[in-house]
Design an enzyme around this catalytic site. Structure first.
Site, PDB file in Angstrom:
ATOM      1  N   ASP A   1      -1.166   4.413   1.583  1.00  0.00           N
ATOM      2  CA  ASP A   1      -1.186   3.882   0.218  1.00  0.00           C
ATOM      3  C   ASP A   1      -2.082   4.701  -0.699  1.00  0.00           C
ATOM      4  O   ASP A   1      -2.841   5.561  -0.237  1.00  0.00           O
ATOM      5  CB  ASP A   1      -1.639   2.403   0.233  1.00  0.00           C
ATOM      6  CG  ASP A   1      -2.865   2.161   1.107  1.00  0.00           C
ATOM      7  OD1 ASP A   1      -3.598   3.122   1.399  1.00  0.00           O
ATOM      8  OD2 ASP A   1      -3.089   1.011   1.506  1.00  0.00           O
TER       9      ASP A   1
ATOM     10  N   GLU B   1       0.477  -6.788   0.305  1.00  0.00           N
ATOM     11  CA  GLU B   1      -0.296  -8.001   0.042  1.00  0.00           C
ATOM     12  C   GLU B   1       0.495  -9.239   0.484  1.00  0.00           C
ATOM     13  O   GLU B   1       1.704  -9.141   0.747  1.00  0.00           O
ATOM     14  CB  GLU B   1      -0.576  -8.095  -1.470  1.00  0.00           C
ATOM     15  CG  GLU B   1      -1.300  -6.881  -2.052  1.00  0.00           C
ATOM     16  CD  GLU B   1      -2.784  -6.825  -1.664  1.00  0.00           C
ATOM     17  OE1 GLU B   1      -3.171  -7.333  -0.591  1.00  0.00           O
ATOM     18  OE2 GLU B   1      -3.562  -6.248  -2.445  1.00  0.00           O
TER      19      GLU B   1
ATOM     20  N   ASN C   1      -7.292 -10.470   3.286  1.00  0.00           N
ATOM     21  CA  ASN C   1      -6.208 -11.406   2.955  1.00  0.00           C
ATOM     22  C   ASN C   1      -4.995 -11.191   3.858  1.00  0.00           C
ATOM     23  O   ASN C   1      -3.930 -11.764   3.613  1.00  0.00           O
ATOM     24  CB  ASN C   1      -5.796 -11.245   1.485  1.00  0.00           C
ATOM     25  CG  ASN C   1      -5.293  -9.840   1.194  1.00  0.00           C
ATOM     26  OD1 ASN C   1      -5.237  -8.993   2.092  1.00  0.00           O
ATOM     27  ND2 ASN C   1      -4.931  -9.575  -0.048  1.00  0.00           N
TER      28      ASN C   1
ATOM     29  N   HIS D   1      -3.573  -8.184   4.438  1.00  0.00           N
ATOM     30  CA  HIS D   1      -2.696  -7.077   4.054  1.00  0.00           C
ATOM     31  C   HIS D   1      -2.767  -5.932   5.065  1.00  0.00           C
ATOM     32  O   HIS D   1      -3.774  -5.740   5.743  1.00  0.00           O
ATOM     33  CB  HIS D   1      -2.940  -6.609   2.620  1.00  0.00           C
ATOM     34  CG  HIS D   1      -4.166  -5.792   2.370  1.00  0.00           C
ATOM     35  ND1 HIS D   1      -4.744  -5.725   1.118  1.00  0.00           N
ATOM     36  CD2 HIS D   1      -4.934  -5.006   3.155  1.00  0.00           C
ATOM     37  CE1 HIS D   1      -5.794  -4.922   1.166  1.00  0.00           C
ATOM     38  NE2 HIS D   1      -5.934  -4.467   2.397  1.00  0.00           N
TER      39      HIS D   1
HETATM   40  C1  GLP Z   1      -7.910  -1.339   1.862  1.00  0.00           C
HETATM   41  C2  GLP Z   1      -6.771  -0.377   2.283  1.00  0.00           C
HETATM   42  C3  GLP Z   1      -6.226  -0.709   3.627  1.00  0.00           C
HETATM   43  C4  GLP Z   1      -7.406  -0.960   4.554  1.00  0.00           C
HETATM   44  C5  GLP Z   1      -8.072  -2.256   4.167  1.00  0.00           C
HETATM   45  C6  GLP Z   1      -9.335  -2.564   4.951  1.00  0.00           C
HETATM   46  O1  GLP Z   1      -7.619  -2.045   0.713  1.00  0.00           O
HETATM   47  N1  GLP Z   1      -5.689  -0.234   1.359  1.00  0.00           N
HETATM   48  O2  GLP Z   1      -5.395   0.336   4.092  1.00  0.00           O
HETATM   49  O3  GLP Z   1      -6.959  -1.059   5.884  1.00  0.00           O
HETATM   50  O4  GLP Z   1      -8.274  -2.341   2.780  1.00  0.00           O
HETATM   51  O5  GLP Z   1     -10.427  -1.778   4.542  1.00  0.00           O
HETATM   52  P1  GLP Z   1     -11.726  -1.620   5.385  1.00  0.00           P
HETATM   53  O6  GLP Z   1     -11.381  -0.784   6.569  1.00  0.00           O
HETATM   54  O7  GLP Z   1     -12.703  -0.894   4.483  1.00  0.00           O
HETATM   55  O8  GLP Z   1     -12.184  -2.982   5.771  1.00  0.00           O
END
Ligand code: GLP
Length: 257
Positions: free
Chosen positions: A78, A156, A149, A151
């Protein structure tokens, strides 16, 4: 016969550093085996804090053990829409600084959705991204974190199982969690491009990581809620080769080791 929806996700009970080493070792073995066979590897990569230990370990293997990534192509999950490529929070910049450069990869080997694309070009760009993944032969191994959440990528809550690469509106909780890095909530983009749930599920192997108390509730929901768009990570249940590395496994009594 077990239905796809009922299949549990195998958990690997580990610390963050054990998980990083184990997943990096699996990637290294795949890269070496394909190299020996004269073939390439396609990795699906994630950003965020969770995979940083894996990238650091891969960089160490590259520096100290000569692990060569010349036969590797990467596709990111993404990117925020509306950020310049060199914005400190753009995922393209994260990839350049944390992955492509430290692993000795050329920029042509790394694909990520374009955050600066004009609105009228977004749909064509998303179709092109899907086509590029298919032309590369599909994703061999997908790394994945989970948002609080539920995702995966920026799929989402509400994202259907058959979704593909597309523009999405970011959830309030996602923007709240990102505000820390952006400095304020207003600075967090409202939209992003993400690969779809179906794109992720098409990967031949999926390795998910979730560590720390802040992920306990979402892990619980991922493992126990009905499979569906309300918690997109539940769609991982039923994938034929998925594993979830976590330090929260004991709470569920389902540790795989
Ligand atoms: C972000 C990314 C995801 C990621 C998630 C968790 O928003 N778009 O790809 O896996 O949130 O992030 P983190 O690893 O910092 O907890």
């Amino acid at each position: 016969m077990m239905t796809a929806d009922a299949a549990p996700i195998p958990l690997v009970d580990c610390t963050p550093s054990e998980g990083a080493r184990a997943v990096a070792a699996e990637i290294a073995a795949l890269v070496r085996a394909r190299r020996a066979a004269g073939r390439g590897v396609v990795l699906g990569l994630a950003t965020g804090r969770t995979p940083l230990g894996i990238y650091a370990e891969l960089a160490r293997l590259h520096r100290e053990e000569g692990l060569d990534f010349a036969n590797v192509t990467t596709f990111n999950l993404d990117e925020y829409l509306g950020l310049r490529a060199d914005h400190p929070q753009s995922y393209r910049r994260y990839m350049r600084e944390r992955v492509w450069r430290p692993l000795g990869m050329s920029l042509e080997q790394g694909w990520i959705p374009a955050g600066e694309i004009a609105p009228s070009q977004v749909d064509a760009h998303c179709r092109e991204y899907e086509r590029a993944i298919a032309e590369a032969g599909g994703i061999d191994l997908q790394l994945l974190g989970i948002g609080r959440n539920g995702h995966i990528g920026f799929n989402e809550p509400g994202s259907p199982r058959d979704s593909r690469t597309r523009r999405v509106e970011l959830d309030a909780l996602t923007r709240e969690d990102a505000a820390r890095d952006f400095g304020s909530l207003e600075a967090v983009p409202r939209h992003a491009i993400t690969v779809g749930v179906a794109t992720i599920l098409s990967a031949r192997r999926i390795r998910v990581l979730a560590f720390g108390e802040s992920k306990r509730e979402v892990l619980e929901r991922t493992l126990s809620r009905p499979v569906g768009p309300e918690v997109p990570a539940t769609f991982l249940r039923g994938h034929p080769d998925v594993r979830l590395f976590t330090d929260l496994a004991s709470a569920h009594g389902k540790a795989a080791r």
